[in-house]
Design an enzyme around this catalytic site. Structure first.
Site, PDB file in Angstrom:
ATOM      1  N   GLU A 234      66.423  94.359  26.891  1.00  0.00           N
ATOM      2  CA  GLU A 234      65.265  95.251  27.026  1.00  0.00           C
ATOM      3  C   GLU A 234      64.058  94.471  27.537  1.00  0.00           C
ATOM      4  O   GLU A 234      63.361  94.931  28.445  1.00  0.00           O
ATOM      5  CB  GLU A 234      64.926  95.915  25.688  1.00  0.00           C
TER       6      GLU A 234
ATOM      7  N   ASP B 167      65.115 104.380  25.655  1.00  0.00           N
ATOM      8  CA  ASP B 167      64.645 103.022  25.945  1.00  0.00           C
ATOM      9  C   ASP B 167      63.601 102.972  27.053  1.00  0.00           C
ATOM     10  O   ASP B 167      62.561 102.336  26.897  1.00  0.00           O
ATOM     11  CB  ASP B 167      65.821 102.099  26.310  1.00  0.00           C
TER      12      ASP B 167
ATOM     13  N   LYS C 238      72.526  99.470  26.735  1.00  0.00           N
ATOM     14  CA  LYS C 238      73.551  99.288  25.702  1.00  0.00           C
ATOM     15  C   LYS C 238      74.623  98.324  26.170  1.00  0.00           C
ATOM     16  O   LYS C 238      74.962  98.285  27.347  1.00  0.00           O
ATOM     17  CB  LYS C 238      74.250 100.612  25.409  1.00  0.00           C
TER      18      LYS C 238
END
Length: 159
Positions: free
Chosen positions: A29, A68, A83
């Site tokens: 991320e 996200d 993911k």
């Protein structure tokens, strides 16, 4: 290096949302946030600012899904979930319903419920929903490719 933490923006004008509270929950991320800031293709972006209601079929209740990323390009808008690839497929059944197998199965069902709701939400707005795995991130240049698979650990016998 911390695997989660507070992300500090370098270009606040590109971020849509609360620029003082951007949390990354994985290095993937964090790398994606940095990519969004640096990419000239990205007009604006946000993290966990889009909240989608979804129905979890296991507990038969409604929940909230914090996506996200929302990325706005010149020609399109996408919602992105980051993911590991292994969480995008059903767990492999190995003849016994272990605690791990059940946990992975419930996680898979929950993810499917979230992603189905996100796909509908995006479609209703003329957007797209995408799941970015380590393969996606590597192809995009966000993650560096692994040079070689790691060798199994060699057991050293004591004398």
């Amino acid at each position: 290096m911390a695997y989660s933490g507070q992300y500090k923006l370098k270009k606040k004008n590109k971020y849509r949302g609360n620029a003082d509270n951007i949390v990354y929950r994985s290095l993937w991320e964090k790398n994606c946030f940095s990519w969004c800031e640096k990419s000239s293709e990205v007009k604006s972006w946000s993290s966990e600012e889009v909240v989608i209601p979804y129905y979890y079929e296991v507990d038969k209740k409604g929940h909230k899904y914090y996506v996200d990323l929302l990325i706005i390009f010149e020609d399109r808008t996408i919602l992105v979930e980051i993911k590991p690839k292994k969480e995008t497929t059903p767990p492999e059944y190995k003849g016994r319903k272990t605690k791990r197998y059940i946990t992975e199965g419930l996680t898979y069902i929950k993810n499917q419920n979230k992603w189905s709701a996100a796909a509908e939400y995006a479609k209703d707005r003329g957007w797209h929903f995408e799941i970015w795995t380590e393969e996606t991130l590597t192809k995009m240049g966000i993650l560096k490719p692994r040079l070689k698979p790691l060798k199994p650990l060699r057991v050293v016998k004591k004398k």
